[in-house]
Design a protein around this motif. Structure first.
Motif, PDB file in Angstrom:
ATOM      1  N   ILE A 120       0.865  -1.174   0.000  1.00 49.72           N
ATOM      2  CA  ILE A 120       0.000   0.000   0.000  1.00 49.72           C
ATOM      3  C   ILE A 120       0.904   1.228   0.000  1.00 49.72           C
ATOM      4  CG2 ILE A 120      -1.774   1.272   1.286  1.00 49.72           C
ATOM      5  CD1 ILE A 120      -2.719  -1.487   0.245  1.00 49.72           C
ATOM      6  N   SER A 121       0.696   2.127  -0.976  1.00 48.93           N
ATOM      7  CA  SER A 121       1.501   3.350  -1.040  1.00 48.93           C
ATOM      8  C   SER A 121       0.741   4.556  -0.494  1.00 48.93           C
ATOM      9  CB  SER A 121       1.967   3.608  -2.473  1.00 48.93           C
ATOM     10  OG  SER A 121       0.865   3.672  -3.357  1.00 48.93           O
ATOM     11  N   ALA A 122      -0.572   4.464  -0.419  1.00 47.08           N
ATOM     12  CA  ALA A 122      -1.409   5.509   0.173  1.00 47.08           C
ATOM     13  C   ALA A 122      -2.793   4.916   0.373  1.00 47.08           C
ATOM     14  CB  ALA A 122      -1.487   6.731  -0.740  1.00 47.08           C
ATOM     15  N   GLY A 123      -3.518   5.437   1.317  1.00 47.33           N
ATOM     16  CA  GLY A 123      -4.878   4.954   1.532  1.00 47.33           C
ATOM     17  C   GLY A 123      -5.416   5.412   2.865  1.00 47.33           C
ATOM     18  N   ASN A 124      -6.639   4.986   3.150  1.00 47.11           N
ATOM     19  CA  ASN A 124      -7.262   5.426   4.390  1.00 47.11           C
ATOM     20  C   ASN A 124      -7.741   4.264   5.272  1.00 47.11           C
ATOM     21  OD1 ASN A 124      -9.436   4.572   2.892  1.00 47.11           O
ATOM     22  ND2 ASN A 124     -10.581   6.489   3.027  1.00 47.11           N
ATOM     23  N   VAL A 125      -7.310   3.049   4.972  1.00 46.10           N
ATOM     24  CA  VAL A 125      -7.694   1.910   5.812  1.00 46.10           C
ATOM     25  C   VAL A 125      -6.445   1.208   6.349  1.00 46.10           C
ATOM     26  CG1 VAL A 125      -8.913  -0.302   5.886  1.00 46.10           C
ATOM     27  CG2 VAL A 125      -9.914   1.622   4.651  1.00 46.10           C
ATOM     28  N   ARG A 126      -5.630   0.690   5.465  1.00 49.69           N
ATOM     29  CA  ARG A 126      -4.412  -0.021   5.868  1.00 49.69           C
ATOM     30  C   ARG A 126      -3.239   0.949   5.923  1.00 49.69           C
ATOM     31  NH1 ARG A 126      -4.357  -4.268   8.278  1.00 49.69           N
ATOM     32  NH2 ARG A 126      -2.571  -5.082   7.209  1.00 49.69           N
ATOM     33  N   PRO A 127      -2.273   0.719   6.822  1.00 48.00           N
ATOM     34  CA  PRO A 127      -1.099   1.598   6.889  1.00 48.00           C
ATOM     35  C   PRO A 127      -0.241   1.503   5.624  1.00 48.00           C
ATOM     36  CG  PRO A 127      -1.267   0.211   8.857  1.00 48.00           C
ATOM     37  CD  PRO A 127      -2.283  -0.291   7.878  1.00 48.00           C
ATOM     38  N   VAL A 128       0.370   2.620   5.253  1.00 45.89           N
ATOM     39  CA  VAL A 128       1.307   2.631   4.133  1.00 45.89           C
ATOM     40  C   VAL A 128       2.392   1.597   4.418  1.00 45.89           C
ATOM     41  CG1 VAL A 128       3.081   4.009   2.969  1.00 45.89           C
ATOM     42  CG2 VAL A 128       0.851   5.011   3.485  1.00 45.89           C
ATOM     43  N   GLY A 129       2.737   0.806   3.399  1.00 41.92           N
ATOM     44  CA  GLY A 129       3.730  -0.258   3.553  1.00 41.92           C
ATOM     45  C   GLY A 129       3.121  -1.620   3.812  1.00 41.92           C
ATOM     46  N   SER A 130       1.818  -1.678   4.078  1.00 38.02           N
ATOM     47  CA  SER A 130       1.152  -2.966   4.293  1.00 38.02           C
ATOM     48  C   SER A 130       1.181  -3.787   3.017  1.00 38.02           C
ATOM     49  CB  SER A 130      -0.312  -2.761   4.706  1.00 38.02           C
ATOM     50  OG  SER A 130      -0.405  -2.099   5.940  1.00 38.02           O
ATOM     51  N   GLU A 131       1.280  -5.096   3.177  1.00 40.45           N
ATOM     52  CA  GLU A 131       1.314  -5.988   2.019  1.00 40.45           C
ATOM     53  C   GLU A 131      -0.050  -6.064   1.345  1.00 40.45           C
ATOM     54  OE1 GLU A 131       2.798  -9.791   3.201  1.00 40.45           O
ATOM     55  OE2 GLU A 131       4.739  -8.981   3.788  1.00 40.45           O
ATOM     56  N   ALA A 132      -0.017  -6.250   0.024  1.00 37.66           N
ATOM     57  CA  ALA A 132      -1.242  -6.410  -0.760  1.00 37.66           C
ATOM     58  C   ALA A 132      -0.976  -7.444  -1.843  1.00 37.66           C
ATOM     59  CB  ALA A 132      -1.648  -5.081  -1.386  1.00 37.66           C
ATOM     60  N   THR A 133      -2.015  -8.180  -2.209  1.00 29.54           N
ATOM     61  CA  THR A 133      -1.895  -9.148  -3.304  1.00 29.54           C
ATOM     62  C   THR A 133      -3.090  -9.009  -4.239  1.00 29.54           C
ATOM     63  OG1 THR A 133      -3.034 -10.895  -2.067  1.00 29.54           O
ATOM     64  CG2 THR A 133      -0.618 -10.845  -1.922  1.00 29.54           C
ATOM     65  N   LEU A 134      -2.853  -9.407  -5.476  1.00 31.99           N
ATOM     66  CA  LEU A 134      -3.913  -9.493  -6.470  1.00 31.99           C
ATOM     67  C   LEU A 134      -3.750 -10.845  -7.138  1.00 31.99           C
ATOM     68  CD1 LEU A 134      -6.261  -7.896  -7.724  1.00 31.99           C
ATOM     69  CD2 LEU A 134      -4.661  -7.138  -9.493  1.00 31.99           C
ATOM     70  N   THR A 135      -4.748 -11.701  -6.975  1.00 28.12           N
ATOM     71  CA  THR A 135      -4.676 -13.080  -7.452  1.00 28.12           C
ATOM     72  C   THR A 135      -5.632 -13.276  -8.625  1.00 28.12           C
ATOM     73  OG1 THR A 135      -4.217 -13.806  -5.193  1.00 28.12           O
ATOM     74  CG2 THR A 135      -4.911 -15.503  -6.772  1.00 28.12           C
TER      75      THR A 135
END
Length: 166
Positions: A120-135
């Motif tokens: 995550i590079s920006a957002g309003n739910v998860r902290p910046v730097g949190s892992e994300a996946t797209l499957t």
């Protein structure tokens, strides 16, 4: 005196320029040129992962995601809670249309099989730097997960109508 100083500086600079034009270089100039070449070669040799199978617009009822060829993506989803006095963020708002309350910008950095991994590079739910996946899933579908629950299932344009909600 100032005019004399400017003339001296211009004369010195002109002389240095003439030396460079004639082929004279210093060791420092040669080293700088060599380092620039090495840095450019290293940068150019880094291979950008192939995100082509993930690129495009993915949607579901109340959620969508756009993925670019460079791995940058934006996810937006409804929270189904309207913003107002005393309402905790994130919340949906209306300004000529519904504005998603949940937003994330993601930078995917690698692909392994059918999964793109990023943060995550920006957002309003998860902290910046949190892992994300797209499957990638069968039927022109994907699942986006940013560590919250099981993730959000989204459809591409070739998915069966109704597969991802209304």
């Amino acid at each position: 005196m100032r005019l004399f100083a400017k003339a001296v500086v211009l004369t010195v600079l002109s002389g240095l320029f003439a030396l460079l034009l004639m082929g004279y270089t210093t060791d420092a100039a040669r080293a700088a040129t060599r380092l620039t070449s090495i840095a450019t070669d290293t940068y150019m040799s880094e291979k950008v992962p192939d995100f082509s199978r993930f690129v495009g617009f993915w949607y579901a009822h109340g959620a969508d995601m756009a993925v670019n060829a460079d791995g940058q993506a934006h996810f937006g989803a409804r929270t189904y809670t309207w913003c107002g006095p005393g309402v905790k963020q994130p919340c949906d708002s209306s300004q000529g249309g519904i504005l998603d309350g949940y937003t994330e910008n993601i930078q995917f950095s690698r692909v392994d099989g059918n999964v793109a991994y990023g943060t995550i590079s920006a957002g309003n739910v998860r902290p910046v730097g949190s892992e994300a996946t797209l499957t990638l899933l069968p039927g022109n579908q994907v699942r986006f997960s940013a560590g919250i629950g099981m993730g959000t299932q989204l459809c591409g344009p070739q998915a069966v109508v109704g597969a991802c909600g209304a």
